[in-house]
Design a protein around this motif. Structure first.
Motif, short mmCIF file in Angstrom:
data_model
loop_
_atom_site.label_atom_id
_atom_site.label_comp_id
_atom_site.label_asym_id
_atom_site.label_seq_id
_atom_site.Cartn_x
_atom_site.Cartn_y
_atom_site.Cartn_z
N ASN A 15 0.67 -1.34 -0.07
CA ASN A 15 0.44 0.03 -0.11
C ASN A 15 0.98 1.66 -0.22
O ASN A 15 2.08 1.35 0.66
N ALA A 16 0.46 2.41 -0.88
CA ALA A 16 1.40 3.56 -0.19
C ALA A 16 0.67 4.68 -0.23
O ALA A 16 -1.12 4.62 -0.49
N GLN A 17 1.00 5.91 -0.85
CA GLN A 17 0.05 7.13 -0.22
C GLN A 17 0.71 7.78 -1.47
O GLN A 17 1.23 9.61 -1.75
N GLU A 56 8.38 5.56 1.94
CA GLU A 56 8.02 4.14 2.67
C GLU A 56 7.66 2.87 1.90
O GLU A 56 7.92 2.06 2.22
N ALA A 57 6.66 3.30 1.26
CA ALA A 57 6.75 2.03 0.20
C ALA A 57 7.60 1.75 -0.43
O ALA A 57 7.47 0.31 -0.77
N GLY A 103 -0.73 2.99 -8.20
CA GLY A 103 -2.01 3.50 -8.98
C GLY A 103 -3.40 3.51 -7.66
O GLY A 103 -2.64 2.70 -6.16
N ARG A 104 -4.23 2.86 -8.03
CA ARG A 104 -5.21 2.81 -6.91
C ARG A 104 -6.13 0.93 -7.51
O ARG A 104 -6.17 1.19 -8.73
N ARG A 105 -5.99 0.41 -6.28
CA ARG A 105 -6.64 -0.93 -6.70
C ARG A 105 -7.64 -1.13 -6.09
O ARG A 105 -8.04 -0.91 -4.76
N MET A 130 1.66 0.39 -4.98
CA MET A 130 2.97 0.61 -6.04
C MET A 130 4.09 -0.86 -5.77
O MET A 130 3.23 -1.55 -4.95
N ARG A 131 4.04 -1.38 -7.29
CA ARG A 131 4.73 -2.43 -7.56
C ARG A 131 5.79 -2.20 -7.97
O ARG A 131 6.04 -1.64 -9.12
#
Length: 200
Positions: free
Chosen positions: A54-56, A62-63, A90-92, A108-109
């Motif tokens: 998960n990301a901001q 941090e991600a 992106g958004r999932r 983030m991937r």
């Protein structure tokens, strides 16, 4: 690969990335199946494996750090895994279980090298990091250079949406694909906005 060699190679890749040279980074395989207006490509991607957290948003250090630690050895085997490109932000959509509702989370991937995926990627050891199998899929992408500011991504996403409005139906939100480090020379950067498309 020993620790010194791993970090030395990572440093070389980063330095080359400043100049838009990304030949050392493996990228997901895809075929361009259609070219639309304004430079939009419809691509057919092979199935692939990613590590995700998960990301901001795009600039979430941090991600990025959690994902980098995974490829640097924070995994069940202690394996060091080569960096690849692009980094996807992106958004999932997620399904909540109690109560039953749908939501969304920013992610983030890092895509994993094909050899690592084929051999079986080691499980992450850090909380919040997970392996994600992505089936073969179609995506529409629009490439742009320069800074990948929120305003630039929004504008490029708007252009992508306008082009797709007359030809394709997107199945999800716009994602950002970054191929270069943030300190790369802006005019040499490869940035993309993309959306997933329904199967043929």
């Amino acid at each position: 690969m020993d620790t010194f060699l791993y970090y030395a190679l990572t440093l070389v890749e980063s330095v080359l990335g400043v100049f838009g040279i990304r030949a050392l980074y493996e990228q997901p395989r895809y075929a361009v199946v259609e070219r639309l207006d304004r430079g939009v490509e419809v691509r057919a991607y092979d199935a692939r494996l990613a590590v995700e957290t998960n990301a901001q948003g795009q600039g979430d250090g941090e991600a990025f750090g959690r994902l980098f630690r995974y490829i640097a050895g924070a995994n069940r085997d202690g394996s060091r895994i080569a960096m690849t490109a692009p980094v996807e932000v992106g958004r999932r959509r997620i399904a909540m279980t109690v109560p039953v509702e749908r939501g969304a989370v920013d992610t983030m991937r890092f895509y994993l090298p094909r050899t690592v995926a084929a051999e079986g990627a080691p499980e992450p050891t850090e909380a919040g990091v997970r392996l994600v199998h992505i089936p073969a899929e179609r995506m529409a992408a629009l490439r742009f250079s320069g800074g990948a500011t929120p305003e630039a991504r929004t504008e490029q996403g708007r252009i992508l949406g306008e082009v797709l409005a007359t030809s394709c139906k997107a199945t999800g939100p716009v994602v950002f694909l970054g191929y270069d480090p943030p300190f790369a020379i802006p005019i040499l950067r490869r940035n993309e906005v993309a959306v997933r498309l329904p199967p043929d």
